[in-house]
Design a protein around this motif. Structure first.
Motif, PDB file in Angstrom:
ATOM      1  N   VAL A 250      88.078 -25.433  70.211  1.00  0.00           N
ATOM      2  CA  VAL A 250      88.658 -25.795  68.914  1.00  0.00           C
ATOM      3  C   VAL A 250      89.498 -27.062  69.048  1.00  0.00           C
ATOM      4  CG1 VAL A 250      90.341 -25.058  67.174  1.00  0.00           C
ATOM      5  CG2 VAL A 250      88.576 -23.465  67.960  1.00  0.00           C
ATOM      6  N   LYS A 251      90.241 -27.144  70.117  1.00  0.00           N
ATOM      7  CA  LYS A 251      91.064 -28.343  70.368  1.00  0.00           C
ATOM      8  C   LYS A 251      90.178 -29.574  70.548  1.00  0.00           C
ATOM      9  CE  LYS A 251      94.847 -29.854  73.386  1.00  0.00           C
ATOM     10  NZ  LYS A 251      95.766 -29.412  74.486  1.00  0.00           N
ATOM     11  N   GLY A 257      93.729 -25.376  62.999  1.00  0.00           N
ATOM     12  CA  GLY A 257      94.098 -25.118  61.611  1.00  0.00           C
ATOM     13  C   GLY A 257      92.913 -24.903  60.700  1.00  0.00           C
ATOM     14  N   LYS A 258      91.714 -25.189  61.217  1.00  0.00           N
ATOM     15  CA  LYS A 258      90.484 -24.954  60.452  1.00  0.00           C
ATOM     16  C   LYS A 258      89.684 -23.795  61.047  1.00  0.00           C
ATOM     17  CE  LYS A 258      90.102 -29.847  59.155  1.00  0.00           C
ATOM     18  NZ  LYS A 258      89.292 -31.093  59.286  1.00  0.00           N
ATOM     19  N   VAL A 259      89.656 -23.735  62.371  1.00  0.00           N
ATOM     20  CA  VAL A 259      89.043 -22.608  63.079  1.00  0.00           C
ATOM     21  C   VAL A 259      90.141 -21.959  63.917  1.00  0.00           C
ATOM     22  CG1 VAL A 259      87.296 -21.866  64.731  1.00  0.00           C
ATOM     23  CG2 VAL A 259      86.791 -23.749  63.153  1.00  0.00           C
ATOM     24  N   PHE A 260      90.352 -20.662  63.701  1.00  0.00           N
ATOM     25  CA  PHE A 260      91.441 -19.942  64.366  1.00  0.00           C
ATOM     26  C   PHE A 260      90.873 -19.115  65.523  1.00  0.00           C
ATOM     27  CE2 PHE A 260      92.445 -20.655  59.930  1.00  0.00           C
ATOM     28  CZ  PHE A 260      93.710 -21.246  60.004  1.00  0.00           C
ATOM     29  N   THR A 261      91.663 -18.987  66.575  1.00  0.00           N
ATOM     30  CA  THR A 261      91.200 -18.217  67.728  1.00  0.00           C
ATOM     31  C   THR A 261      92.263 -17.226  68.180  1.00  0.00           C
ATOM     32  OG1 THR A 261      92.031 -19.583  69.566  1.00  0.00           O
ATOM     33  CG2 THR A 261      90.002 -20.319  68.490  1.00  0.00           C
ATOM     34  N   LYS A 271      99.533 -20.299  77.206  1.00  0.00           N
ATOM     35  CA  LYS A 271     100.753 -20.957  76.735  1.00  0.00           C
ATOM     36  C   LYS A 271     100.522 -22.308  76.052  1.00  0.00           C
ATOM     37  CE  LYS A 271     105.237 -22.592  78.409  1.00  0.00           C
ATOM     38  NZ  LYS A 271     106.136 -22.697  79.595  1.00  0.00           N
ATOM     39  N   PRO A 272      99.746 -23.248  76.645  1.00  0.00           N
ATOM     40  CA  PRO A 272      99.568 -24.542  75.962  1.00  0.00           C
ATOM     41  C   PRO A 272      98.793 -24.424  74.656  1.00  0.00           C
ATOM     42  CG  PRO A 272      98.199 -24.412  77.932  1.00  0.00           C
ATOM     43  CD  PRO A 272      99.123 -23.241  77.971  1.00  0.00           C
ATOM     44  N   TYR A 273      97.878 -23.462  74.574  1.00  0.00           N
ATOM     45  CA  TYR A 273      97.087 -23.293  73.353  1.00  0.00           C
ATOM     46  C   TYR A 273      97.905 -22.619  72.250  1.00  0.00           C
ATOM     47  CZ  TYR A 273      93.424 -24.315  76.729  1.00  0.00           C
ATOM     48  OH  TYR A 273      92.661 -24.909  77.698  1.00  0.00           O
ATOM     49  N   LEU A 274      98.784 -21.718  72.648  1.00  0.00           N
ATOM     50  CA  LEU A 274      99.694 -21.113  71.672  1.00  0.00           C
ATOM     51  C   LEU A 274     100.677 -22.160  71.147  1.00  0.00           C
ATOM     52  CD1 LEU A 274     100.414 -17.811  73.640  1.00  0.00           C
ATOM     53  CD2 LEU A 274      99.139 -17.973  71.484  1.00  0.00           C
ATOM     54  N   ALA A 275     101.072 -23.080  72.028  1.00  0.00           N
ATOM     55  CA  ALA A 275     102.034 -24.102  71.633  1.00  0.00           C
ATOM     56  C   ALA A 275     101.446 -25.103  70.637  1.00  0.00           C
ATOM     57  CB  ALA A 275     102.542 -24.844  72.869  1.00  0.00           C
ATOM     58  N   GLY A 277      98.752 -24.556  68.700  1.00  0.00           N
ATOM     59  CA  GLY A 277      98.120 -23.892  67.566  1.00  0.00           C
ATOM     60  C   GLY A 277      96.626 -23.695  67.674  1.00  0.00           C
ATOM     61  N   SER A 278      96.021 -24.099  68.784  1.00  0.00           N
ATOM     62  CA  SER A 278      94.580 -23.855  68.941  1.00  0.00           C
ATOM     63  C   SER A 278      94.295 -22.379  69.189  1.00  0.00           C
ATOM     64  CB  SER A 278      94.003 -24.710  70.065  1.00  0.00           C
ATOM     65  OG  SER A 278      94.724 -24.533  71.269  1.00  0.00           O
ATOM     66  N   SER A 279      95.327 -21.620  69.568  1.00  0.00           N
ATOM     67  CA  SER A 279      95.238 -20.162  69.641  1.00  0.00           C
ATOM     68  C   SER A 279      96.338 -19.566  68.769  1.00  0.00           C
ATOM     69  CB  SER A 279      95.401 -19.654  71.075  1.00  0.00           C
ATOM     70  OG  SER A 279      95.421 -18.241  71.107  1.00  0.00           O
TER      71      SER A 279
END
Length: 347
Positions: A250-251, A257-261, A271-275, A277-279
């Motif tokens: 997604v990143k 913000g368009k495709v949520f995971t 942690k980096p993906y939660l930060a 928003g890609s997760s």
């Protein structure tokens, strides 16, 4: 005549001493004890051998850390840890057989393929070794205990609720799973399918794919899914390698913000993906405590101690439930990992 008698007496004494030494040597290490069961490690300790799906990934290394902690706090346990370097059922079977030959007290497996593992567990049991599963089950085997991280229903529901909350309760999503024969992953997916249909009638699972335990392959498959379904708004990574994999896809596609995971990911990997928003969230449990509980249960079996409906394992695990009907020892409820609590875990 006197000299011959003395020579014969000395020889007889030497033979007796050698025989006694031989008997003593036979009953040390991993040799069989009086009942035919393995005697365990030297010094009377029980060898609890854990064979994960795959060695070297953060998830199972965290379980190993928990098992080592149990070895330190439980006076009669030696924790052993070895798994295949790829998620390969045949390689895993070979490792289990090596532990059978070694004569350990308890063998614990997180099977890549529960059906192919079942005969090997039967072999171990026939040798007097206690057999268990942990993290993922082989329900049709002779295993004495399954150490479950959380209930199948709760894990499946938590994954679905977390994703559909981010998606606004509707839309199309796909699942990137790992091993196609993994009992735990497949059981969670069944819950997700039924729960989505009943609670979120405006949502739909459009595809399920399998990437093995390969994060890069998970990323590629997630990208392919987004290309095949332009209206896709959600992705689930069903294991600790595909959870960061789908977020990375997604990143890379600039679709945050368009495709949520969401996914079953370890805190530091997510942690980096939660930060960024890609997760939207990770569903997990305390993996180190799962390893601790696994070692503890292996020791209980080796000691012949029956499990109770509620077990005080440690200060961190004061009330672990045991279901005798399914032979399941339950760690607890799943945890939701977010950017705010990811640093509470060091794996």
């Amino acid at each position: 005549m006197k000299r011959s008698f003395r020579t014969t007496a000395v020889a007889a004494a030497m033979i007796a001493l050698l025989a006694a030494a031989g008997c003593t040597q036979k009953n040390t290490g991993g040799a069989a004890g009086p009942s035919g069961a393995p005697a365990g490690a030297p010094g009377g300790k029980h060898q609890v051998a854990f064979v994960p799906k795959l060695q070297g990934i953060p998830y199972f290394e965290a379980m190993n850390t928990g098992g080592k902690a149990a070895e330190q706090s439980l006076s009669d346990v030696t924790w052993l840890y070895q798994g295949p370097t790829q998620a390969d059922a045949a390689a895993q079977t070979q490792i289990v057989r090596s532990f059978i030959q070694r004569g350990v007290s308890t063998i614990v497996v997180a099977p890549n393929d529960p059906d192919s593992m079942a005969p090997v567990l039967r072999e171990a049991q026939a040798k007097g070794i206690k057999v268990m599963t942990s993290d993922t089950d082989a329900p049709n085997s002779v295993r004495d205990v399954f150490v479950s991280q959380a209930s199948t229903q709760k894990i499946g529901e938590a994954l679905t609720d977390s994703l559909l909350s981010a998606m606004g309760g509707k839309g199309k999503y796909a699942i990137v799973s790992c091993g196609q024969t993994a009992e735990n992953l497949n059981s969670w997916i069944k819950v997700q399918q039924a729960y989505t249909a009943s609670k979120y009638p405006q949502a739909q699972i459009v595809d399920i794919v399998y990437a093995g335990e390969d994060q890069a392959k998970s990323t590629q498959m997630a990208a392919d899914l987004m290309n095949a379904h332009p209206d896709l708004t959600g992705l689930v990574g069903e294991c600790t390698s595909s959870a960061p994999g789908v977020a990375q896809a997604v990143k890379d596609a600039n679709k945050i913000g368009k495709v949520f995971t969401v996914g079953l990911g370890t805190p530091q990997a997510m942690k980096p993906y939660l930060a960024d928003g890609s997760s939207s969230g990770a569903i997990l449990w305390d993996v180190e405590q799962l390893g601790y509980l696994t070692a503890w249960a292996g020791d209980q079996l080796a000691n012949g101690k029956p499990l109770q409906p509620v077990n005080h394992v440690s200060d961190k695990l004061p009330s672990v439930s045991w279901d005798a009907a399914t032979k399941t020892l339950l760690l607890g409820d799943p945890l939701v990992i977010t950017k705010d609590n990811a640093d509470k875990f060091n794996y």
